[in-house]
Motif scaffolding. Sequence first.
Motif, PDB file in Angstrom:
ATOM      1  N   ASP A 203      47.092  21.347  18.274  1.00 49.95           N
ATOM      2  CA  ASP A 203      45.846  22.044  18.587  1.00 49.95           C
ATOM      3  C   ASP A 203      45.892  23.450  17.995  1.00 49.95           C
ATOM      4  OD1 ASP A 203      43.486  22.974  19.561  1.00 49.95           O
ATOM      5  OD2 ASP A 203      44.011  22.805  21.688  1.00 49.95           O
ATOM      6  N   LEU A 204      45.515  23.571  16.713  1.00 54.55           N
ATOM      7  CA  LEU A 204      45.587  24.863  16.036  1.00 54.55           C
ATOM      8  C   LEU A 204      44.482  25.817  16.465  1.00 54.55           C
ATOM      9  CD1 LEU A 204      46.467  23.761  12.387  1.00 54.55           C
ATOM     10  CD2 LEU A 204      47.998  24.552  14.186  1.00 54.55           C
ATOM     11  N   SER A 205      43.565  25.364  17.303  1.00 55.31           N
ATOM     12  CA  SER A 205      42.491  26.252  17.762  1.00 55.31           C
ATOM     13  C   SER A 205      42.929  27.117  18.943  1.00 55.31           C
ATOM     14  CB  SER A 205      41.262  25.427  18.173  1.00 55.31           C
ATOM     15  OG  SER A 205      41.565  24.584  19.279  1.00 55.31           O
ATOM     16  N   ARG A 206      44.058  26.775  19.581  1.00 53.23           N
ATOM     17  CA  ARG A 206      44.532  27.558  20.727  1.00 53.23           C
ATOM     18  C   ARG A 206      45.018  28.923  20.273  1.00 53.23           C
ATOM     19  NH1 ARG A 206      46.173  25.386  25.441  1.00 53.23           N
ATOM     20  NH2 ARG A 206      46.321  27.591  26.019  1.00 53.23           N
ATOM     21  N   ARG A 207      44.854  29.929  21.151  1.00 52.72           N
ATOM     22  CA  ARG A 207      45.305  31.276  20.862  1.00 52.72           C
ATOM     23  C   ARG A 207      46.044  31.838  22.079  1.00 52.72           C
ATOM     24  NH1 ARG A 207      44.534  29.516  16.790  1.00 52.72           N
ATOM     25  NH2 ARG A 207      43.279  30.259  15.020  1.00 52.72           N
ATOM     26  N   MET A 208      46.925  32.782  21.812  1.00 50.89           N
ATOM     27  CA  MET A 208      47.685  33.400  22.883  1.00 50.89           C
ATOM     28  C   MET A 208      46.743  34.164  23.815  1.00 50.89           C
ATOM     29  SD  MET A 208      50.661  32.412  22.256  1.00 50.89           S
ATOM     30  CE  MET A 208      51.510  31.640  20.860  1.00 50.89           C
ATOM     31  N   PRO A 209      46.930  34.026  25.130  1.00 52.05           N
ATOM     32  CA  PRO A 209      46.010  34.690  26.077  1.00 52.05           C
ATOM     33  C   PRO A 209      46.180  36.205  26.053  1.00 52.05           C
ATOM     34  CG  PRO A 209      47.844  33.678  27.253  1.00 52.05           C
ATOM     35  CD  PRO A 209      47.965  33.242  25.818  1.00 52.05           C
ATOM     36  N   LEU A 210      45.071  36.907  26.148  1.00 56.26           N
ATOM     37  CA  LEU A 210      45.061  38.371  26.226  1.00 56.26           C
ATOM     38  C   LEU A 210      44.477  38.781  27.573  1.00 56.26           C
ATOM     39  CD1 LEU A 210      43.685  39.217  22.648  1.00 56.26           C
ATOM     40  CD2 LEU A 210      46.055  39.346  23.411  1.00 56.26           C
TER      41      LEU A 210
END
Length: 456
Positions: A203-210
Amino acid sequence: MDNIRLSFNNSRTRLILASMALSTLLTATILALVYVTANRTIEGETRSVVSAELTGLADEYERRGLLGLLRAIERRIPTAAERDALYLLTDPFGVKLAGNLKQWPDHIAAGSGWVDLELRRADNDELVPISAASVRLPGGERLLVGRDALARQQFDRVLLQTVGIALGIALGLSVLTGWLFTRLVFARLSDIANTAEDIVSGDLSRRMPLRGTGDEFDQVSGTLNTMLDRIEELVSNLRTTSNSIAHDLRSPLSRLKQRVETLSDPSKTDKERAIDIARASVEIDHVLRVLGQLTEISRAEAGVGREQFEPVDLQQLVADVVELYEPVASDQGIQLKVTGTTAPIPGHRPLLSQALSNLLENAMRYAPQDTAVTINLSDDGAYTCLSVRDQGPGVPQQDLSRLQMPFVTLDPARTERNAGLGLALVAAISHMHAGAFEARNCDPGLEAKIKLARKT
């Protein structure tokens, strides 16, 4: 990572124990310092008072003799209990002459300095701990002055209990603080780890939470998200490039196969075979040109050639490229104009020349006759901008972001000479120079711009 496992192999447990040990050691050191300092201060004050009083009584003896000393001690006895003061005056043989202590201690010699011992009081025959100093008078008499140490011993016990309680509270607080600290740290690490696992799963759409706090975790997450955006872009380009390679090279390779197969046809004449060989060579040249451009794009995207960076005078570079293309532009009825100035930048001169050539060829392909193509140099903050603008029809607004993708051409009449790799190479070269490629409609015309970092 959400579960707390009390194991020494668990980094959370080790961190809590380390925090607890350090906090406890620091607290114990401070409390021990307080205890020692308090005891030394009290003992110092006691010794000062006793020494002053002993000196005063000895002076009284020198001035008024033994009788005067006896009277001085008798005057002090009524208030001695309030001050925890203890006095004892004996003759040279140890017979008591005055004071509120019962008898001289057998193992203490007069003038032996500061001592801690237990003696019986004369008023109640109670054995009490005392801290005292003594002196032998000129006539052989012995004088001892001290303070009841019972109150100080009680103070010591209370102080030790207080230190113990404070140490226990500090130990509990250190455990709580360590647990809260590790909970905060590992909660953030858990978020990053879980997101990373999803990305690894595809899932390359996931991003680290900010969390918007701007702390170090947010800074690391922001950097990782920028990296992931770039990776997703590269993977998407790679997927598009792979699909496009399969599509764009299928036709020329199929035609090449047909040309080669017809060469063995016995019915063909030598002239026909020569024509087929020439056409096969054209197909081979096209395939080699596409593969060469793809290689250049890959090398530029990977930053290969950065070691060849040198100071590049963009004004001279633009002048050289314009001089090369001016005859072709003149034949098409197009005027090439150069505007703006800028200082030299570190860069790869051959690749920058290639990028400008691609931009010019693209602009001249769509520029109407009797119009101008403008090459402009300008500064934009930390970047130097090199733009090429034509007076053509421009491109649909929704397609602007696709211009730099490999094998993308917006001309439905795309020919084999145009595989849609020119602007992709320009974008790769701008990325290699820590910059970016931008395109916008100017009504009329299209402006294609590359931003190049002035420092790399």
